[in-house]
Design a protein around this motif. Sequence first.
Motif, PDB file in Angstrom:
ATOM      1  N   ARG A 136       0.793  -1.204   0.000  1.00 44.70           N
ATOM      2  CA  ARG A 136       0.000   0.000   0.000  1.00 44.70           C
ATOM      3  C   ARG A 136       0.835   1.267   0.000  1.00 44.70           C
ATOM      4  O   ARG A 136       0.486   2.241  -0.601  1.00 44.70           O
ATOM      5  N   GLN A 140      -7.644  -1.554   1.026  1.00 47.12           N
ATOM      6  CA  GLN A 140      -6.353  -0.876   1.149  1.00 47.12           C
ATOM      7  C   GLN A 140      -6.182   0.198   0.089  1.00 47.12           C
ATOM      8  O   GLN A 140      -5.790   1.329   0.390  1.00 47.12           O
ATOM      9  N   VAL A 158      -8.540   3.202   0.855  1.00 49.40           N
ATOM     10  CA  VAL A 158      -8.176   4.025   2.010  1.00 49.40           C
ATOM     11  C   VAL A 158      -6.928   4.834   1.690  1.00 49.40           C
ATOM     12  O   VAL A 158      -6.830   6.016   2.004  1.00 49.40           O
ATOM     13  N   GLN A 159      -5.970   4.203   1.034  1.00 53.12           N
ATOM     14  CA  GLN A 159      -4.752   4.932   0.711  1.00 53.12           C
ATOM     15  C   GLN A 159      -4.962   6.009  -0.327  1.00 53.12           C
ATOM     16  O   GLN A 159      -4.267   7.016  -0.343  1.00 53.12           O
ATOM     17  N   VAL A 184      -3.856   1.393   7.348  1.00 58.48           N
ATOM     18  CA  VAL A 184      -5.217   1.507   6.827  1.00 58.48           C
ATOM     19  C   VAL A 184      -6.219   1.682   7.967  1.00 58.48           C
ATOM     20  O   VAL A 184      -7.284   2.252   7.791  1.00 58.48           O
TER      21      VAL A 184
END
Lengths: 311, 301, 443
Positions: free
Chosen positions: C4, C93, C96-97, C120
């Motif tokens: 991520r 992931q 959210v990133q 995350v």
Amino acid sequence: MTLQIQRRRSTTVPPSGTGRGDLGLPKRRRGESRPLPVVIGMVIIVVLTIYILFPIYWTIVASTKATNQLASTNGAWFSLPLHLLGNLQSLFSANGGIFVRWMLNSVLYAGVGGLACTLISGAAGYALARLRFRGSGVASGAILLGAMLPETVMAFPQFLVLTRLGLVNTYWAILLPSLISPFAVFLARMFAIQSIPMELIEAARMDRAGEFRIATTIGGTLMAPGLVAILLIQIVAIWNNFFLPLLVLNSANKLPATVGLYLWNGKITQNPEYQTLVLVGSLVSAIPLMVLFLVLQRYWRSGLATGAVKG
Amino acid sequence: MRANSALRREKRAAWWLLAPVVIAFGVFQAVPILLATVQSFEATKVAGGLGVGGARTVFVGIANYRAVLTDGSILEGFFRVFLIGIIQVPVMMIIAVGMALLFDAGIIWGRKYFQTAAFLPHSIPGVIAALVWAGLYLPQISPIVKGLGALGLPVNFLGSGAVLFSVMNIMSWEWIGYNMIILYAALQAIPRDLLESARVEGAGGIRIALSIKLPLIVSALVICLAFSILGALQQFAAPVILSTITTNVGSNFTPNLSVFTLATGNGVQQQASALAMVLAVVSFVLSLLVLRVRDRTGATR
Amino acid sequence: MKRRSKKSHALGIIAAGASAVLALAGCSSASTASSTSTSTSKAASPPAHVTISFWASAAGMTHLVNEFNKTHPNITVQIGAVPSGQAKYEKIQSAVQAGTGPDLALVEYEEVPTLAIAGVLDNVTSQVAKYKSEFRPAAWQQASFLGQQYGLPHDIGPMVMYYNAALFKKAGIPVPQTWAQFASEAATLKQKTGAAMGSYLNYGLFIAGVCAQNGAHWFGISHNSWQVAINSSSCKKVLNYWTGLTTKGYAVFNNGFNEGYWGDLDAGKIATYIVGAWGYRGLEGNLKLTAGDWRVAPVPQWNLAKPVNSNIGGSLIAVMKGAKHLQADLEFANWLTTNSTALALTYKYSGFYPAAVDGANLSGYSTPDPFFGGQKVGSVYAQAASEVSNNWQWGPVMTTLNVNFQDELPGSITAGSANGMLNTIQGQTISEMKTSGFSVSNG
């Protein structure tokens, strides 16, 4: 239309001879042939057709059954009472009738995306095939390379781009990337080469017709069957689109049917009722494409033919 | 002078016509490809022993490529595609050619209906086709397995040796009709007078089919072959769906499935990009080869 | 972890970095889908109405969310579409990133370290402390990593044994209480009825569960370093036990959860199904011929004097980094995991066994269940849940580890021994973790 194109093409490619306007010939020959080849041929075709249709038949049978009947009843035949209506009812009412929404989304994504993609691919294919400019070779090569990358890989970088454009979880996130299909451009270029004689374009230029007018009237008309074939191929491709919607759509009510069904499939472990929904949903979601192919047979056949014959 | 301005007009028109595709290609293909390419030379390293000390991206050269190309199970996936290429593709093409020749010979009653039926599977999404066949392979619910068993022919479509053939069958089922239509169209384009003269000279139907018709549709055959092999490289839906019902389909069954496995695995995302690049290059080279072959055969047309 | 941070790097600081900073400041506006970006600040005073997004793939969640929205006019929860399985965490992931993730997500316990390391998850240790007493301690521990809480536990999967009592009766065997009895009765059962005694599931959580029951610890943490002990003798013993049963035909090796497997259970070809308490939904929905023949019993033990249980599955409502309305988020999460109406709906639509202490008292569990021949199943579940030890640590590479097991298990059965497989996976896991920059040692 088709015949007209055949004739035109025969002027560009003299060796291919008379074309195939003589459609009466096969019939005449059928009359002449002896019964044995006919019987053998028919047997082969019928057997293959059974092979091809049996899975579809089985799906229809299975969709008339309740979940826990799949293993315990004869899979090749219907079991009474039929649960099809009940199954359809649950399909269309599950989660507040979201399946209908998914189907409409699919129609929107595939219809609008497919149409737009076909138009711009057609324009590009015409330009690459029939207009002289520097860079056309490079452009063709880049497009061919683009057609080779698997969707599993493209989806994530595309997600990053869409995030930056602020398009995640919008209809645009599916529609815009579906505009570009390197394969469609590749096909369009091929169709243009085969169906539009240079002489025709030159003649139009002599008549002082503008380039766009030539492109839309002559190019558009002659490429039409090919474009229908591209449209169908694109509709199928977008209808099957899987990874990108999975990654960029977060709201259930924006999903296309295939992805929605896949998500339902993941719930089967905890709630087996979804099994029937997935099965019946699969059948229902395949119907629009089948109908489309049946209705537009004439066009995609001649389109594919153009591609294959002189490709 | 006049020719010059005409050329300029032509060039300007070309770029206007190309503009939408160029823009869309740039944003949704070229940039993502570039991102994936860069990624394929990078790796992420966590810090702090347990990994909670932050992470950084480092350039690792060709390490990701080396990792995927020395992974035995990924190479097995490529080998499976090779097997598909030398078993499923020829078998499917023979069937498709056979059907096309029969239809073209004009000895089939109700040709249109049979052709339409043959094409139907192609309009069914790949995931759904795989789900349907999965049902027909599962011994507990498949009428085929039950029927053959009742005839004293026990079969296991999901055994470790058989499952690759089961995947091949799904691919054939989806593509036979499509190939048949293309080949049929190519056959229909053969000038009838050519066939008629052969007939007058006393050639039989089978001989005409094999020695006159077939050589004339080589170009179409090559295209169908190429797309079939490229399709095998990217085969994804069938192995994924079958892997839920049998323990004999692993996470590296086909190269494209390996890409998915790496992309969703822990800390190997960049290897997925590297493998994807490898796949793209292999496909690209294959396509160029095919185009070359086709041009050569096309020249003798 | 690597994946991520790499992504957010590729993405550029703008999307991920900026939104993370804004989120820390408590006023991110860009981190969810367009529809949720209405309200702005939670720092000032609680807004009159907030919209929060919640991603879950579990069955029945829509019903629960609808019920919550109906009864909580100040909060609107929007449920997001995520796939189940390995693609789910990839999506969470990435989102959210990229700053497009949800406020909350239903996350399996095994993914907590991976997601926490990736940055995350939101550390909500102090905000959730007040809820601790409402949950089973073992579940509470599973919702944490390195002592930090990342959400509220939602469900657990204490192992139980579902068995076909009619087959047992036909073979004249009692319900096995130990694994030794299970194996010896398997011979009798096979001989008298032809049926297999057990199901060896090609499913990472099953493998982890049966190994954990025998005291295995795949992952540990010591001196700021990961200890990996997948090939411990306790794990080898369990998997060799199952391999032995399978090669003798006493157990069926299957992925589980497919029509074929249900068909075998329904045809009386397999007598038991060992799984988390949640497994009865699959049985009830898919089995027809043997409905009424099934019962629930405690899972067999290695040492009857000291009964131990472990989880097969289970999940938490995790708070995502960038969650904007923590108060509302936790109010919803707490309602979802402990409210009696919510638990009743969960029982009805998905059958997940609640992580909340009060969950054991649900009326559904104390009502005679016709599928189980009128048995009241709740007491078996409650006992199983109380025996789960709270010292199991998941590792930071569970997705890859699960895939490795699924790839290697078939070969281990052919080989007749799980030792080679476990050694291979141990080596792979350590080398992959080292490559990623973790400090690792053989546990």
